[in-house]
Design a protein around this motif. Structure first.
Motif, PDB file in Angstrom:
ATOM      1  N   THR A  37       0.645  -1.076  -0.079  1.00 14.92           N
ATOM      2  CA  THR A  37       0.060   0.031   0.060  1.00 14.92           C
ATOM      3  C   THR A  37       0.943   1.306   0.073  1.00 14.92           C
ATOM      4  O   THR A  37       0.711   2.275  -0.753  1.00 14.92           O
ATOM      5  CB  THR A  37      -0.844  -0.083   1.340  1.00 14.92           C
ATOM      6  N   LEU A  38       1.890   1.123   0.794  1.00 15.27           N
ATOM      7  CA  LEU A  38       2.875   2.424   0.832  1.00 15.27           C
ATOM      8  C   LEU A  38       3.531   2.719  -0.471  1.00 15.27           C
ATOM      9  O   LEU A  38       3.723   3.595  -0.818  1.00 15.27           O
ATOM     10  CB  LEU A  38       3.990   2.223   1.853  1.00 15.27           C
ATOM     11  N   GLY A  39       3.830   1.419  -1.310  1.00 20.70           N
ATOM     12  CA  GLY A  39       4.422   1.554  -2.413  1.00 20.70           C
ATOM     13  C   GLY A  39       3.540   2.217  -3.603  1.00 20.70           C
ATOM     14  O   GLY A  39       4.142   2.507  -4.744  1.00 20.70           O
ATOM     15  N   ALA A  40       2.354   2.025  -3.384  1.00 21.42           N
ATOM     16  CA  ALA A  40       1.246   2.800  -4.506  1.00 21.42           C
ATOM     17  C   ALA A  40       1.283   4.160  -4.332  1.00 21.42           C
ATOM     18  O   ALA A  40       0.815   4.820  -5.232  1.00 21.42           O
ATOM     19  CB  ALA A  40      -0.091   2.335  -4.121  1.00 21.42           C
ATOM     20  N   THR A  41       1.902   4.687  -3.343  1.00 23.38           N
ATOM     21  CA  THR A  41       1.780   6.300  -3.189  1.00 23.38           C
ATOM     22  C   THR A  41       1.876   7.218  -4.178  1.00 23.38           C
ATOM     23  O   THR A  41       1.623   8.021  -4.765  1.00 23.38           O
ATOM     24  CB  THR A  41       2.332   6.633  -1.870  1.00 23.38           C
ATOM     25  N   ASP A  99      -3.298   0.942 -11.699  1.00 22.86           N
ATOM     26  CA  ASP A  99      -4.126  -0.380 -12.012  1.00 22.86           C
ATOM     27  C   ASP A  99      -3.272  -1.553 -12.192  1.00 22.86           C
ATOM     28  O   ASP A  99      -3.429  -2.714 -11.935  1.00 22.86           O
ATOM     29  CB  ASP A  99      -5.051  -0.067 -13.239  1.00 22.86           C
ATOM     30  N   LEU A 100      -2.210  -1.281 -12.984  1.00 25.36           N
ATOM     31  CA  LEU A 100      -1.146  -2.280 -13.420  1.00 25.36           C
ATOM     32  C   LEU A 100      -0.427  -2.787 -12.205  1.00 25.36           C
ATOM     33  O   LEU A 100      -0.034  -3.942 -11.580  1.00 25.36           O
ATOM     34  CB  LEU A 100      -0.318  -2.013 -14.382  1.00 25.36           C
ATOM     35  N   TYR A 101      -0.191  -1.872 -11.346  1.00 25.18           N
ATOM     36  CA  TYR A 101       0.591  -1.924 -10.196  1.00 25.18           C
ATOM     37  C   TYR A 101      -0.237  -2.648  -9.093  1.00 25.18           C
ATOM     38  O   TYR A 101       0.416  -3.861  -8.557  1.00 25.18           O
ATOM     39  CB  TYR A 101       0.778  -0.515  -9.226  1.00 25.18           C
ATOM     40  N   PRO A 205      -8.774  -0.383  -5.387  1.00 21.86           N
ATOM     41  CA  PRO A 205      -7.886  -1.410  -4.877  1.00 21.86           C
ATOM     42  C   PRO A 205      -7.934  -1.519  -3.401  1.00 21.86           C
ATOM     43  O   PRO A 205      -7.704  -2.740  -2.961  1.00 21.86           O
ATOM     44  CB  PRO A 205      -6.668  -0.966  -5.576  1.00 21.86           C
ATOM     45  N   LEU A 206      -7.954  -0.555  -2.539  1.00 22.42           N
ATOM     46  CA  LEU A 206      -7.841  -0.780  -1.133  1.00 22.42           C
ATOM     47  C   LEU A 206      -9.173  -1.561  -0.679  1.00 22.42           C
ATOM     48  O   LEU A 206      -9.087  -2.213   0.295  1.00 22.42           O
ATOM     49  CB  LEU A 206      -7.665   0.641  -0.416  1.00 22.42           C
ATOM     50  N   PHE A 207     -10.209  -1.274  -1.451  1.00 18.95           N
ATOM     51  CA  PHE A 207     -11.425  -2.032  -1.030  1.00 18.95           C
ATOM     52  C   PHE A 207     -11.058  -3.746  -1.176  1.00 18.95           C
ATOM     53  O   PHE A 207     -11.554  -4.630  -0.350  1.00 18.95           O
ATOM     54  CB  PHE A 207     -12.525  -1.614  -1.982  1.00 18.95           C
ATOM     55  N   VAL A 208     -10.454  -3.860  -2.320  1.00 13.27           N
ATOM     56  CA  VAL A 208     -10.172  -5.276  -2.799  1.00 13.27           C
ATOM     57  C   VAL A 208      -9.316  -5.874  -1.548  1.00 13.27           C
ATOM     58  O   VAL A 208      -9.519  -7.052  -1.183  1.00 13.27           O
ATOM     59  CB  VAL A 208      -9.490  -5.467  -3.895  1.00 13.27           C
ATOM     60  N   LEU A 209      -8.109  -5.314  -1.224  1.00  7.75           N
ATOM     61  CA  LEU A 209      -7.463  -5.565  -0.027  1.00  7.75           C
ATOM     62  C   LEU A 209      -8.190  -5.596   1.212  1.00  7.75           C
ATOM     63  O   LEU A 209      -7.834  -6.644   1.846  1.00  7.75           O
ATOM     64  CB  LEU A 209      -6.087  -4.656   0.059  1.00  7.75           C
ATOM     65  N   ALA A 210      -8.973  -4.641   1.551  1.00  4.16           N
ATOM     66  CA  ALA A 210      -9.809  -4.857   2.812  1.00  4.16           C
ATOM     67  C   ALA A 210     -10.678  -6.180   2.796  1.00  4.16           C
ATOM     68  O   ALA A 210     -10.769  -6.830   3.783  1.00  4.16           O
ATOM     69  CB  ALA A 210     -10.507  -3.533   2.868  1.00  4.16           C
ATOM     70  N   ALA A 211     -11.296  -6.484   1.553  1.00  2.66           N
ATOM     71  CA  ALA A 211     -12.097  -7.732   1.427  1.00  2.66           C
ATOM     72  C   ALA A 211     -11.378  -8.777   2.018  1.00  2.66           C
ATOM     73  O   ALA A 211     -11.602  -9.933   2.451  1.00  2.66           O
ATOM     74  CB  ALA A 211     -12.539  -7.852   0.168  1.00  2.66           C
ATOM     75  N   GLY A 212      -9.823  -9.121   1.370  1.00  2.00           N
ATOM     76  CA  GLY A 212      -9.094 -10.024   1.641  1.00  2.00           C
ATOM     77  C   GLY A 212      -8.773 -10.234   2.957  1.00  2.00           C
ATOM     78  O   GLY A 212      -8.815 -11.406   3.610  1.00  2.00           O
ATOM     79  N   LEU A 213      -8.476  -8.990   3.641  1.00  2.39           N
ATOM     80  CA  LEU A 213      -7.924  -8.881   5.038  1.00  2.39           C
ATOM     81  C   LEU A 213      -9.121  -9.336   5.935  1.00  2.39           C
ATOM     82  O   LEU A 213      -8.798 -10.005   6.701  1.00  2.39           O
ATOM     83  CB  LEU A 213      -7.425  -7.689   5.269  1.00  2.39           C
ATOM     84  N   ILE A 214     -10.379  -8.962   5.560  1.00  5.06           N
ATOM     85  CA  ILE A 214     -11.666  -9.568   6.426  1.00  5.06           C
ATOM     86  C   ILE A 214     -11.586 -11.012   6.285  1.00  5.06           C
ATOM     87  O   ILE A 214     -11.968 -11.503   7.366  1.00  5.06           O
ATOM     88  CB  ILE A 214     -12.703  -8.790   5.800  1.00  5.06           C
ATOM     89  N   ALA A 257      -2.030  11.040   2.321  1.00  9.09           N
ATOM     90  CA  ALA A 257      -2.676  10.541   3.335  1.00  9.09           C
ATOM     91  C   ALA A 257      -3.497   9.229   2.588  1.00  9.09           C
ATOM     92  O   ALA A 257      -3.836   8.432   3.512  1.00  9.09           O
ATOM     93  CB  ALA A 257      -3.731  11.541   3.832  1.00  9.09           C
ATOM     94  N   SER A 258      -3.961   9.237   1.514  1.00 14.94           N
ATOM     95  CA  SER A 258      -4.838   8.236   1.140  1.00 14.94           C
ATOM     96  C   SER A 258      -4.094   6.850   1.065  1.00 14.94           C
ATOM     97  O   SER A 258      -4.894   5.906   1.230  1.00 14.94           O
ATOM     98  CB  SER A 258      -5.445   8.541  -0.405  1.00 14.94           C
ATOM     99  N   THR A 259      -2.746   6.711   1.042  1.00 14.24           N
ATOM    100  CA  THR A 259      -2.370   5.405   0.917  1.00 14.24           C
ATOM    101  C   THR A 259      -1.314   5.326   2.184  1.00 14.24           C
ATOM    102  O   THR A 259      -1.328   4.244   2.785  1.00 14.24           O
ATOM    103  CB  THR A 259      -1.430   5.226  -0.245  1.00 14.24           C
ATOM    104  N   ALA A 260      -0.720   6.248   2.489  1.00 11.71           N
ATOM    105  CA  ALA A 260       0.409   6.189   3.675  1.00 11.71           C
ATOM    106  C   ALA A 260      -0.311   5.756   5.050  1.00 11.71           C
ATOM    107  O   ALA A 260      -0.048   5.207   5.817  1.00 11.71           O
ATOM    108  CB  ALA A 260       1.105   7.592   3.967  1.00 11.71           C
TER     109      ALA A 260
END
Length: 281
Positions: A37-41, A99-101, A205-214, A257-260
């Protein structure tokens, strides 16, 4: 081993505690996805330009202008209904790069997490099943890539959402009702809605990550893991949507702020989980 009943009970309790500590391995996925997530900043910073013929040293750069026609076909495929400009991403110029990242990073992260839990099972003898996590993650990776674009092209784009939405809901209910429980049907409906939002919002994509973490938190049955995932999801929504309610980040940190901040939550959760595991051993 003692033969005293009280001593046996104490030893059994200690063994169960160690087994739970050995089974919990969420700390590494948290650290991994925090770094991802930090790398997407850098992908979400605004592109600044100056008009042709002007001296960049004398003129203050402004946000580059763009139109959807400048974007490649793959971007339009991944975002069939376009992409919303939120309070944080108002200066963000959409491109295919983030998107590719996210596609590559989340896929590699998913494979790494599955390998990690299987490796841990071989090392400690206590296995955390990863089937549900794999199902949720694959589902959330495939839907934005294929499911939502195809539905938008074949159904929503032709019938309109007023007709297409009820049809889609009925088809999902019919396909899942007899196979699993009501909770499963509701979960599939929620994931379909989440996948659609992932194509609309720049931080989707953070929604996708959140679903996996849930899904991971459901498997781990850990209070620290669950609390971290809840705080992560709430942070994602807060930092990206607070501007709609009059709260704005200072300009120097607005585009970070959105990713960090969500990344910081995962990193802290991973560190706490690692420390707790070492203390319980």
């Amino acid at each position: 081993m003692t033969e005293d009943p009280k001593g046996l009970l104490t030893e059994l309790t200690a063994m169960r505690k160690r087994a739970r500590a050995d089974r919990h391995g969420y700390w590494l996925p948290f650290l991994l996805f925090g770094l991802i997530t930090l790398g997407a900043t850098p992908f979400y910073g605004p592109r600044l330009c100056v008009d042709s013929g002007q001296d960049p040293e004398l003129v203050e750069p402004r946000v580059c202008s763009w139109t959807s026609a400048d974007l490649p076909w793959l971007y339009h495929w991944l975002h069939p209904t376009g992409q919303m400009e939120g309070p944080v991403f108002g200066l963000h110029q959409p491109s295919i790069a983030p998107d590719l990242y996210w596609i590559v990073a989340l896929l590699c992260g998913y494979l790494a997490v599955v390998w990690w839990y299987r490796w841990r099972a071989a090392q400690v003898g206590v296995e955390t099943p990863t089937r549900l996590y794999a199902q949720v993650t694959i589902f959330m990776l495939v839907l934005p890539l294929i499911g939502v674009p195809v539905l938008s092209e074949l159904i929503f784009g032709r019938l309109g959402w007023q007709i297409a939405l009820p049809i889609t809901v009925v088809l999902i209910v019919a396909a899942t009702w007899r196979v699993r429980s009501v909770r499963f049907t509701l979960a599939v409906l929620a994931l379909f809605a989440l996948a659609h939002f992932a194509t609309i919002y720049p931080y989707g994509p953070l929604f996708v990550l959140a679903a996996g973490l849930i899904g991971l938190a459901y498997l781990e049955r850990s209070a620290v893991c669950t609390i971290t995932v809840v705080i992560f999801t709430a942070t994602v929504l807060f930092v990206n949507e607070a501007g709609r309610f009059g709260f704005y980040w200072p300009y120097p940190v607005e585009n970070f702020a959105s990713t960090a901040l969500p990344a910081f939550v995962l990193l802290v959760g991973g560190i706490i989980g690692s420390v707790r595991r070492e203390m319980a051993r």
